[in-house]
Design a protein around this motif. Structure first.
Motif, PDB file in Angstrom:
ATOM      1  N   GLU A 120      -6.563   2.211  10.181  1.00 43.71           N
ATOM      2  CA  GLU A 120      -6.896   0.998   9.434  1.00 43.71           C
ATOM      3  C   GLU A 120      -6.229  -0.246  10.014  1.00 43.71           C
ATOM      4  O   GLU A 120      -6.865  -1.286  10.188  1.00 43.71           O
ATOM      5  CB  GLU A 120      -6.506   1.168   7.963  1.00 43.71           C
ATOM      6  CG  GLU A 120      -7.015   0.066   7.091  1.00 43.71           C
ATOM      7  CD  GLU A 120      -6.875   0.389   5.617  1.00 43.71           C
ATOM      8  OE1 GLU A 120      -6.999  -0.556   4.816  1.00 43.71           O
ATOM      9  OE2 GLU A 120      -6.649   1.551   5.273  1.00 43.71           O
ATOM     10  N   LYS A 179       0.845  -1.195   0.000  1.00 45.24           N
ATOM     11  CA  LYS A 179       0.000   0.000   0.000  1.00 45.24           C
ATOM     12  C   LYS A 179       0.880   1.244   0.000  1.00 45.24           C
ATOM     13  O   LYS A 179       1.969   1.256   0.559  1.00 45.24           O
ATOM     14  CB  LYS A 179      -0.921   0.031   1.226  1.00 45.24           C
ATOM     15  CG  LYS A 179      -1.793  -1.180   1.380  1.00 45.24           C
ATOM     16  CD  LYS A 179      -2.974  -1.100   0.491  1.00 45.24           C
ATOM     17  CE  LYS A 179      -3.858  -2.317   0.756  1.00 45.24           C
ATOM     18  NZ  LYS A 179      -5.098  -2.271   0.109  1.00 45.24           N
ATOM     19  N   LYS A 180       0.388   2.299  -0.606  1.00 40.08           N
ATOM     20  CA  LYS A 180       1.108   3.578  -0.620  1.00 40.08           C
ATOM     21  C   LYS A 180       0.550   4.542   0.419  1.00 40.08           C
ATOM     22  O   LYS A 180       1.264   5.415   0.887  1.00 40.08           O
ATOM     23  CB  LYS A 180       1.025   4.214  -2.010  1.00 40.08           C
ATOM     24  CG  LYS A 180       1.674   3.378  -3.076  1.00 40.08           C
ATOM     25  CD  LYS A 180       3.142   3.231  -2.803  1.00 40.08           C
ATOM     26  CE  LYS A 180       3.768   2.328  -3.859  1.00 40.08           C
ATOM     27  NZ  LYS A 180       4.983   1.715  -3.405  1.00 40.08           N
ATOM     28  N   GLU A 181      -0.739   4.412   0.758  1.00 41.16           N
ATOM     29  CA  GLU A 181      -1.330   5.234   1.791  1.00 41.16           C
ATOM     30  C   GLU A 181      -2.420   4.443   2.498  1.00 41.16           C
ATOM     31  O   GLU A 181      -3.082   3.600   1.905  1.00 41.16           O
ATOM     32  CB  GLU A 181      -1.879   6.550   1.226  1.00 41.16           C
ATOM     33  CG  GLU A 181      -2.990   6.398   0.232  1.00 41.16           C
ATOM     34  CD  GLU A 181      -3.476   7.740  -0.294  1.00 41.16           C
ATOM     35  OE1 GLU A 181      -2.717   8.718  -0.231  1.00 41.16           O
ATOM     36  OE2 GLU A 181      -4.618   7.791  -0.742  1.00 41.16           O
ATOM     37  N   LYS A 209       2.031   6.527   3.554  1.00 41.03           N
ATOM     38  CA  LYS A 209       1.514   7.831   3.956  1.00 41.03           C
ATOM     39  C   LYS A 209       0.186   7.637   4.678  1.00 41.03           C
ATOM     40  O   LYS A 209      -0.636   6.815   4.297  1.00 41.03           O
ATOM     41  CB  LYS A 209       1.323   8.712   2.713  1.00 41.03           C
ATOM     42  CG  LYS A 209       1.011  10.145   3.044  1.00 41.03           C
ATOM     43  CD  LYS A 209       1.058  11.020   1.804  1.00 41.03           C
ATOM     44  CE  LYS A 209      -0.142  10.693   0.930  1.00 41.03           C
ATOM     45  NZ  LYS A 209      -0.308  11.631  -0.171  1.00 41.03           N
ATOM     46  N   ARG A 210      -0.030   8.461   5.708  1.00 39.43           N
ATOM     47  CA  ARG A 210      -1.273   8.412   6.474  1.00 39.43           C
ATOM     48  C   ARG A 210      -2.295   9.364   5.894  1.00 39.43           C
ATOM     49  O   ARG A 210      -1.987  10.473   5.517  1.00 39.43           O
ATOM     50  CB  ARG A 210      -1.035   8.849   7.916  1.00 39.43           C
ATOM     51  CG  ARG A 210      -0.268   7.884   8.693  1.00 39.43           C
ATOM     52  CD  ARG A 210      -0.195   8.373  10.105  1.00 39.43           C
ATOM     53  NE  ARG A 210       0.467   7.332  10.873  1.00 39.43           N
ATOM     54  CZ  ARG A 210       0.714   7.436  12.130  1.00 39.43           C
ATOM     55  NH1 ARG A 210       0.371   8.505  12.799  1.00 39.43           N
ATOM     56  NH2 ARG A 210       1.304   6.458  12.767  1.00 39.43           N
ATOM     57  N   THR A 211      -3.533   8.888   5.863  1.00 37.19           N
ATOM     58  CA  THR A 211      -4.632   9.774   5.499  1.00 37.19           C
ATOM     59  C   THR A 211      -5.568   9.845   6.688  1.00 37.19           C
ATOM     60  O   THR A 211      -5.690   8.904   7.464  1.00 37.19           O
ATOM     61  CB  THR A 211      -5.393   9.239   4.261  1.00 37.19           C
ATOM     62  OG1 THR A 211      -5.901   7.937   4.560  1.00 37.19           O
ATOM     63  CG2 THR A 211      -4.477   9.171   3.067  1.00 37.19           C
ATOM     64  N   HIS A 212      -6.238  10.963   6.831  1.00 35.90           N
ATOM     65  CA  HIS A 212      -7.112  11.157   7.988  1.00 35.90           C
ATOM     66  C   HIS A 212      -8.560  11.063   7.602  1.00 35.90           C
ATOM     67  O   HIS A 212      -9.019  11.129   6.582  1.00 35.90           O
ATOM     68  CB  HIS A 212      -6.867  12.512   8.643  1.00 35.90           C
ATOM     69  CG  HIS A 212      -5.486  12.609   9.205  1.00 35.90           C
ATOM     70  ND1 HIS A 212      -5.125  12.023  10.388  1.00 35.90           N
ATOM     71  CD2 HIS A 212      -4.362  13.215   8.735  1.00 35.90           C
ATOM     72  CE1 HIS A 212      -3.865  12.278  10.634  1.00 35.90           C
ATOM     73  NE2 HIS A 212      -3.374  13.001   9.647  1.00 35.90           N
ATOM     74  N   TRP A 242      -5.472   4.742   5.839  1.00 38.50           N
ATOM     75  CA  TRP A 242      -6.189   5.512   6.836  1.00 38.50           C
ATOM     76  C   TRP A 242      -5.472   5.321   8.164  1.00 38.50           C
ATOM     77  O   TRP A 242      -4.949   4.242   8.451  1.00 38.50           O
ATOM     78  CB  TRP A 242      -7.628   5.024   6.883  1.00 38.50           C
ATOM     79  CG  TRP A 242      -8.496   5.653   7.903  1.00 38.50           C
ATOM     80  CD1 TRP A 242      -8.678   6.982   8.124  1.00 38.50           C
ATOM     81  CD2 TRP A 242      -9.314   4.965   8.849  1.00 38.50           C
ATOM     82  NE1 TRP A 242      -9.556   7.170   9.148  1.00 38.50           N
ATOM     83  CE2 TRP A 242      -9.964   5.939   9.621  1.00 38.50           C
ATOM     84  CE3 TRP A 242      -9.567   3.633   9.118  1.00 38.50           C
ATOM     85  CZ2 TRP A 242     -10.838   5.642  10.629  1.00 38.50           C
ATOM     86  CZ3 TRP A 242     -10.441   3.329  10.134  1.00 38.50           C
ATOM     87  CH2 TRP A 242     -11.069   4.327  10.872  1.00 38.50           C
ATOM     88  N   ILE A 243      -5.440   6.320   9.001  1.00 39.64           N
ATOM     89  CA  ILE A 243      -4.637   6.301  10.214  1.00 39.64           C
ATOM     90  C   ILE A 243      -5.003   5.155  11.165  1.00 39.64           C
ATOM     91  O   ILE A 243      -4.155   4.609  11.852  1.00 39.64           O
ATOM     92  CB  ILE A 243      -4.712   7.673  10.920  1.00 39.64           C
ATOM     93  CG1 ILE A 243      -3.664   7.768  12.014  1.00 39.64           C
ATOM     94  CG2 ILE A 243      -6.099   7.930  11.465  1.00 39.64           C
ATOM     95  CD1 ILE A 243      -3.468   9.158  12.555  1.00 39.64           C
TER      96      ILE A 243
END
Length: 134
Positions: free
Chosen positions: A65, A58-60, A131-134, A62-63
């Motif tokens: 997940e 995975k590249k990103e 990378k984290r996504t919010h 969810w914080i």
């Protein structure tokens, strides 16, 4: 999210404490060291394999997940329930030569992998540059 993840993590911490109690009641003195070494090895391999296979490419993400995967995994919940079932009603399995060890290792692995997987997600995401996504 802490309102959801906090009680789930508290449940798994209580389950981990119960697995240690279960190991001390089920195992004899000469079985404890071997069973704990096997349980620690299976716990680490379970966490690493789940992280690498499921999230390694995975590249990103969810914080929350990864913590939600480890705390609400249906297979883990089923296996933990099965280990509790065999601890309470599995007299035929306990009578087998390695029955007590199997019950303990299954319980220990599932409960501690939920805790370790939840707390190791930051290191994993930094190592694989996710990378984290919010």
């Amino acid at each position: 999210m802490g309102l959801i993840l906090g009680p789930l993590l508290l449940l798994w911490i209580i389950a981990a404490g119960f697995s240690i109690y279960m190991g001390n009641t089920l195992l004899n003195d000469y079985q404890i060291f071997q069973a704990y070494m096997i349980a620690i090895g299976t716990t680490v391999s379970y966490v690493l394999l789940n992280l690498i296979i499921r999230y390694g490419n995975k590249k990103e993400l969810w914080i929350f997940e990864i913590p939600f995967f480890f705390t609400t995994n249906k297979i883990s919940l089923f296996l933990y329930g099965a280990s509790i079932f065999f601890y309470v009603w599995g007299d035929a399995l306990k009578a087998q030569e390695y029955g007590n060890e199997m019950i303990f290792v299954l319980n220990f692995t599932i409960s501690f992998s939920a805790i370790i997987g939840t707390f190791s997600n930051d290191v994993f995401m930094k190592t694989f540059e996710i990378k984290r996504t919010h």
